[in-house]
Design a protein around this motif. Structure first.
Motif, PDB file in Angstrom:
ATOM      1  N   SER A 283       0.912  -1.345   0.018  1.00  0.00           N
ATOM      2  CA  SER A 283       0.037   0.065   0.052  1.00  0.00           C
ATOM      3  C   SER A 283       0.689   1.268   0.004  1.00  0.00           C
ATOM      4  O   SER A 283       0.464   2.266  -0.365  1.00  0.00           O
ATOM      5  N   LYS A 284       2.018   1.233   0.349  1.00  0.00           N
ATOM      6  CA  LYS A 284       2.894   2.426   0.413  1.00  0.00           C
ATOM      7  C   LYS A 284       4.360   2.038   0.241  1.00  0.00           C
ATOM      8  O   LYS A 284       4.765   0.658   0.470  1.00  0.00           O
ATOM      9  N   PRO A 285       5.210   2.941  -0.197  1.00  0.00           N
ATOM     10  CA  PRO A 285       6.706   2.744  -0.143  1.00  0.00           C
ATOM     11  C   PRO A 285       7.377   2.308   1.232  1.00  0.00           C
ATOM     12  O   PRO A 285       6.626   2.572   2.302  1.00  0.00           O
ATOM     13  N   LEU A 286       8.185   1.515   1.193  1.00  0.00           N
ATOM     14  CA  LEU A 286       9.000   1.110   2.380  1.00  0.00           C
ATOM     15  C   LEU A 286      10.084   2.378   2.575  1.00  0.00           C
ATOM     16  O   LEU A 286      11.102   2.157   1.883  1.00  0.00           O
ATOM     17  N   ARG A 287      10.089   2.691   3.824  1.00  0.00           N
ATOM     18  CA  ARG A 287      11.120   3.443   4.109  1.00  0.00           C
ATOM     19  C   ARG A 287      12.164   3.058   4.871  1.00  0.00           C
ATOM     20  O   ARG A 287      12.188   2.115   5.730  1.00  0.00           O
ATOM     21  N   THR A 288      13.297   3.574   4.951  1.00  0.00           N
ATOM     22  CA  THR A 288      14.417   2.796   5.530  1.00  0.00           C
ATOM     23  C   THR A 288      14.481   3.060   6.946  1.00  0.00           C
ATOM     24  O   THR A 288      13.714   3.819   7.603  1.00  0.00           O
ATOM     25  N   VAL A 301       9.894 -12.767  13.276  1.00  0.00           N
ATOM     26  CA  VAL A 301      10.759 -11.993  14.212  1.00  0.00           C
ATOM     27  C   VAL A 301      10.399 -10.390  13.699  1.00  0.00           C
ATOM     28  O   VAL A 301      10.067 -10.418  12.660  1.00  0.00           O
ATOM     29  N   ILE A 302      10.636  -9.663  14.490  1.00  0.00           N
ATOM     30  CA  ILE A 302      10.349  -8.017  13.997  1.00  0.00           C
ATOM     31  C   ILE A 302      11.845  -7.724  13.563  1.00  0.00           C
ATOM     32  O   ILE A 302      12.897  -8.034  14.263  1.00  0.00           O
ATOM     33  N   ALA A 303      11.870  -6.997  12.607  1.00  0.00           N
ATOM     34  CA  ALA A 303      13.197  -6.624  11.861  1.00  0.00           C
ATOM     35  C   ALA A 303      13.137  -5.173  11.607  1.00  0.00           C
ATOM     36  O   ALA A 303      11.875  -4.667  11.104  1.00  0.00           O
ATOM     37  N   ARG A 304      14.078  -4.387  11.897  1.00  0.00           N
ATOM     38  CA  ARG A 304      14.153  -3.135  11.066  1.00  0.00           C
ATOM     39  C   ARG A 304      14.668  -3.218   9.515  1.00  0.00           C
ATOM     40  O   ARG A 304      15.722  -3.849   9.265  1.00  0.00           O
ATOM     41  N   VAL A 305      14.138  -2.339   8.530  1.00  0.00           N
ATOM     42  CA  VAL A 305      14.787  -2.572   7.172  1.00  0.00           C
ATOM     43  C   VAL A 305      15.936  -1.320   6.994  1.00  0.00           C
ATOM     44  O   VAL A 305      15.426  -0.302   7.117  1.00  0.00           O
ATOM     45  N   ILE A 306      16.990  -1.891   6.604  1.00  0.00           N
ATOM     46  CA  ILE A 306      17.843  -0.657   6.573  1.00  0.00           C
ATOM     47  C   ILE A 306      18.353  -0.869   4.980  1.00  0.00           C
ATOM     48  O   ILE A 306      19.030  -1.911   4.489  1.00  0.00           O
ATOM     49  N   THR A 311      16.606   5.751   0.264  1.00  0.00           N
ATOM     50  CA  THR A 311      16.024   5.741   1.496  1.00  0.00           C
ATOM     51  C   THR A 311      14.595   5.611   1.354  1.00  0.00           C
ATOM     52  O   THR A 311      14.062   5.215   2.240  1.00  0.00           O
ATOM     53  N   GLU A 312      14.216   5.077   0.062  1.00  0.00           N
ATOM     54  CA  GLU A 312      12.839   4.642  -0.055  1.00  0.00           C
ATOM     55  C   GLU A 312      12.742   3.491  -1.170  1.00  0.00           C
ATOM     56  O   GLU A 312      13.316   3.690  -2.066  1.00  0.00           O
ATOM     57  N   LEU A 313      11.802   2.456  -1.010  1.00  0.00           N
ATOM     58  CA  LEU A 313      11.894   1.341  -1.713  1.00  0.00           C
ATOM     59  C   LEU A 313      10.223   1.539  -2.426  1.00  0.00           C
ATOM     60  O   LEU A 313       9.433   1.651  -1.491  1.00  0.00           O
ATOM     61  N   ALA A 345      -1.057  -6.259   9.927  1.00  0.00           N
ATOM     62  CA  ALA A 345      -0.081  -6.986   9.361  1.00  0.00           C
ATOM     63  C   ALA A 345      -0.722  -7.361   8.099  1.00  0.00           C
ATOM     64  O   ALA A 345      -1.883  -7.943   7.702  1.00  0.00           O
ATOM     65  N   ALA A 346       0.175  -7.209   7.026  1.00  0.00           N
ATOM     66  CA  ALA A 346      -0.056  -7.700   5.484  1.00  0.00           C
ATOM     67  C   ALA A 346       0.962  -7.918   4.925  1.00  0.00           C
ATOM     68  O   ALA A 346       2.032  -7.383   5.121  1.00  0.00           O
ATOM     69  N   THR A 347       1.000  -9.055   3.924  1.00  0.00           N
ATOM     70  CA  THR A 347       2.261  -9.419   3.121  1.00  0.00           C
ATOM     71  C   THR A 347       2.327  -8.392   2.143  1.00  0.00           C
ATOM     72  O   THR A 347       1.896  -7.817   1.569  1.00  0.00           O
ATOM     73  N   ILE A 348       3.802  -7.737   2.306  1.00  0.00           N
ATOM     74  CA  ILE A 348       4.127  -6.608   1.542  1.00  0.00           C
ATOM     75  C   ILE A 348       5.222  -7.019   0.708  1.00  0.00           C
ATOM     76  O   ILE A 348       5.563  -6.304  -0.205  1.00  0.00           O
ATOM     77  N   GLY A 349       5.901  -7.948   0.814  1.00  0.00           N
ATOM     78  CA  GLY A 349       7.066  -8.453   0.090  1.00  0.00           C
ATOM     79  C   GLY A 349       7.841  -9.600   0.564  1.00  0.00           C
ATOM     80  O   GLY A 349       7.414 -10.179   1.641  1.00  0.00           O
ATOM     81  N   GLY A 350       9.053  -9.816   0.155  1.00  0.00           N
ATOM     82  CA  GLY A 350       9.989 -11.094   0.476  1.00  0.00           C
ATOM     83  C   GLY A 350      11.181 -11.024  -0.387  1.00  0.00           C
ATOM     84  O   GLY A 350      11.495 -10.117  -1.245  1.00  0.00           O
ATOM     85  N   GLY A 351      11.926 -12.021  -0.325  1.00  0.00           N
ATOM     86  CA  GLY A 351      13.214 -12.272  -1.154  1.00  0.00           C
ATOM     87  C   GLY A 351      13.973 -13.256  -0.580  1.00  0.00           C
ATOM     88  O   GLY A 351      13.816 -14.172   0.006  1.00  0.00           O
ATOM     89  N   LYS A 352      15.339 -13.041  -1.117  1.00  0.00           N
ATOM     90  CA  LYS A 352      16.138 -14.046  -0.974  1.00  0.00           C
ATOM     91  C   LYS A 352      17.627 -13.375   0.001  1.00  0.00           C
ATOM     92  O   LYS A 352      18.067 -12.314  -0.109  1.00  0.00           O
ATOM     93  N   ILE A 353      18.020 -14.320   0.909  1.00  0.00           N
ATOM     94  CA  ILE A 353      18.872 -14.031   1.865  1.00  0.00           C
ATOM     95  C   ILE A 353      20.326 -14.372   0.934  1.00  0.00           C
ATOM     96  O   ILE A 353      20.479 -15.370   0.450  1.00  0.00           O
ATOM     97  N   ILE A 354      21.117 -13.384   1.289  1.00  0.00           N
ATOM     98  CA  ILE A 354      22.412 -13.290   0.668  1.00  0.00           C
ATOM     99  C   ILE A 354      23.408 -13.696   1.567  1.00  0.00           C
ATOM    100  O   ILE A 354      24.566 -14.202   1.192  1.00  0.00           O
TER     101      ILE A 354
END
Ligand SMILES: Nc1nc2c(ncn2[C@@H]2O[C@H](COP(=O)(O)OP(=O)(O)O)[C@@H](O)[C@H]2O)c(=O)[nH]1
Ligand SMILES: [Mg+2]
Length: 639
Positions: A283-288, A301-306, A311-313, A345-354
């Motif tokens: 629904s909205k951009p993801l900010r750092t 777990v709860i995580a902070r997105v850096i 600054t914005e995705l 809580a809503a699914t907003i994304g995901g990805g791959k661990i590097i």
């Protein structure tokens, strides 16, 4: 027998649980509350064998409130059944579950239209068209679409056949990787004790084996018993639904989200470097620095997105991200994950661990970090090892860190070490345990040692060199002793640096003395030579020296140290002897041995040398240390 894990996906009330029951005869709703309310709350399990294929079904809840439970089930599936009810068509959780399957990189699946007994052909066509359009460009784009009624049984046999067919195309799991079992249920069985279940996502587990429970403080746990798909066995393999009876731990100490891992391999981590995709439906951009719910395996777990380098995705875009978790998780590169917004809580994304053991990145370093992550993403197993060692810089990388970071077995790491040291891309700083450092930081350290010594010699031309510890403090304070040792060793091997006792100097360094100083030093050495085995003290030397040499306390001290460093004088405890006095003594003892036998005592020694007890005892102890004599009770043997 081939074993496949099948997951259901789809909106609530679209007939997922009924479908699993129609296929397997098992009611996967196992909780009392599920039966009473007629909805699935947590994941449920059922089995079906078709020909030589065993299907383990994981039935997931469709209600939006229970997506977190859905995620604990769907993480390990090989194949998905996307369930859509004919009377409703695509609904919000159809889309959310489908997004999740894509983000988790589920490889294959089937589309099942349920409740076909409730609609006419025209409606069916409409729903089918809607689905076809929706899955265009996805992994289900060419998936068979099956029409079933769990009520009448229509289409169920065709669905079983379609499952068997799709499986023949193959779904492979890595049985040779480090075993990992994300725990989805924990319970007690009377007479057995604690049992955990989960999908073994890699490797294999045997009865009697010892496993780590991560993250936790628990000591390693022994596998007392094993079941695969409800049958007792001695070994579980990747891709199997596994129940493990664990010895020596209480149910209260284990929870969903923890992982059982082959012992001493992996490390739980609070930081992950990842490639993150924000769904276009977000629904909205993801900010750092935004907080999200991170779902990985069965953990949340709860995580902070850096965000690294931005600054914005924006929705629909990808970014390189460091996730900083409030609780540790156990992961490996290539693992997939899901992020959900914190609230609601809503699914907003995901990805791959590097990378699972990254440094804490600073924003201003982002460009370099992104470059490293891009390289890691492209790299094969061996290349990754080299990259991680290079990324560690002067600190180097220990084998245990490389295993925990890659999930690669030790043999592969040894192979990488061999290959990369041959072309000198990496250097082995220590062998047991293996510690690798990249060439560039190694040479940089070497250069710093060289320069430090050079400057020291310039500043202190009369000093024979810099103390080993002092040098370590100056350059290697934050590094492991192995790195220090390796750098010094490489310099001494190349004969650039000479290590004498605890002093290091450049091999080119000669203590620069003026002719007058040199003469004074020689005079001092001579005084010690003359005193033979009854040596003078520095104090005596000062007063006995001829006045024209100006040997004061400072000079006496400094010259004596230089003479000790060069080996002309030898310190024996508090005493200082001239080397030739000790060499003579050695000859005297050897001659005595030839004529009178090897046995001597303090009395004989005093007669032989003419020294008093004050010198005899320290001298004899020195000779013992030098293995010229050996003490046997009150006597000694000349060796
Ligand atoms: N008529 C009909 N009803 C169905 C069919 N499949 C499921 N249902 C009913 O739909 C409701 C929800 O089914 P359930 O399997 O619990 O859906 P889930 O929430 O997706 O697991 C239940 O009342 C089922 O009896 C079907 O094929 N035909
Ligand atoms: Mg259900």
């Amino acid at each position: 027998m081939k074993r496949i894990i099948v997951g259901t996906a789809g909106h609530i009330d679209h007939g997922k649980t009924s479908l699993v029951r129609a296929l397997t005869g098992v009611d996967a709703d196992r909780l009392k509350e599920e039966k009473e309310r007629g909805i699935t709350i947590d994941i449920g399990f059922a089995d079906l064998t078709v020909g030589d294929v065993h299907f383990g079904f994981i039935d997931v809840p469709g209600h939006e409130r229970f997506v977190k439970n859905m995620l604990a089930g769907v993480h390990g599936i090989d194949l998905v059944l996307l369930v859509v009810a004919a009377d409703e068509g695509l609904m919000p959780q159809t889309r959310e579950h489908f997004d999740i399957c894509q983000l988790l990189a589920v490889k294959t699946g089937l589309i099942v239209i349920t409740k076909i007994d409730m609609v006419d052909e025209e409606m069916l066509e409409l729903v089918e068209d809607e689905i076809k359009e929706y899955v265009v460009g996805s992994f289900l784009a060419n998936a068979p679409i099956l029409r079933v009624s769990s009520k009448t049984g229509q289409g169920i046999e065709e669905l079983k056949k379609a499952l068997a067919t799709i499986v023949q195309r193959g779904v492979a799991r890595d049985e040779n990787a480090i075993a990992r079992l994300p725990i989805d249920r924990v319970f007690t069985i009377k007479g057995f004790g604690t049992v955990v279940t989960g999908t073994l996502i890699a490797g294999h587990i045997k009865t009697g084996e010892v496993l780590d429970l991560l993250p936790s403080d628990s000591r390693p746990l022994k596998v007392r018993g094993l079941q695969v798909h409800g049958k007792s066995t001695t070994e579980a393999k990747a891709g199997e639904r596994t129940a493990i009876n664990l010895q020596g731990i209480d149910v209260a100490e284990i929870a969903r989200g923890q992982v059982l891992v082959a012992a001493d391999r992996l490390i739980a981590t609070n930081m992950l470097d990842v490639q993150l995709q924000l769904l276009s439906s977000a629904s909205k951009p993801l900010r750092t620095r935004a907080r999200v719910r991170l779902h990985h395996g069965t953990a949340e777990v709860i995580a902070r997105v850096i965000l690294l380098g931005q600054t914005e995705l924006l929705p629909g875009q990808n970014a390189w991200v460091q996730l900083r978790c409030d609780q540790p998780i156990v992961a490996l590169p290539q693992d997939r994950f899901i992020v959900r917004s914190y609230s609601p809580a809503a699914t907003i994304g995901g990805g791959k661990i590097i990378d699972v053991l990254p440094q804490k990145h600073r924003i201003r370093e982002a460009a370099g970090v992104v470059q490293n992550l891009q390289a890691l993403e492209q790299a094969d197993a061996l290349e990754k090892i080299a990259l991680w060692v290079e990324m560690a810089g002067e600190r180097g990388c220990a084998k245990a860190n490389l295993v925990a970071r890659s999930g690669i077995m030790e043999e592969t790491i040894n192979k990488a070490a061999e290959q990369f040291t041959k072309n000198r891309r990496l250097i082995i700083a220590a062998t047991n345990p293996l510690l690798l450092i990249a060439r560039e930081p190694f040479e940089h350290l070497t250069k710093r040692v060289r320069e430090l010594l050079k400057n020291f010699h310039k500043k202190e031309p009369l000093s024979s060199g810099l103390g080993r510890e002092e040098l370590r403090e100056k350059i290697f304070a934050k590094l492991s002793p192995e790195i220090f040792r390796a750098v010094i060793q490489s310099l001494t091997e190349r004969a650039e640096v000479v290590a004498e006792k605890d002093v290091l100097r450049l091999s080119s360094h000669r203590v620069a003395l003026s002719p007058e100083e040199q003469a004074a030093k020689d005079h001092l050495a001579n005084l010690f030579l003359q005193s033979g085995l009854q040596p003078i003290s520095l104090e005596d030397a000062k007063s006995q020296a001829a006045p024209q040499f100006g040997i004061d306390a400072g000079r006496a001290q400094r010259f004596a140290q230089m003479l000790v460093n060069s080996g002309e004088l030898v310190r024996v405890g508090e005493l200082i002897f001239h080397r030739s006095a000790l060499e003579n003594l050695r000859d005297v003892l050897q001659n005595y041995k030839v004529e009178n036998g090897a046995k001597i005592d303090v009395g004989i020694f005093k007669d032989l040398t003419g020294v008093s007890r004050k010198y005899a005892i320290p001298l004899l102890e020195y000779l013992d240390r030098q293995r010229i004599t050996r003490r046997i009770g009150e006597t000694r043997e000349i060796l």
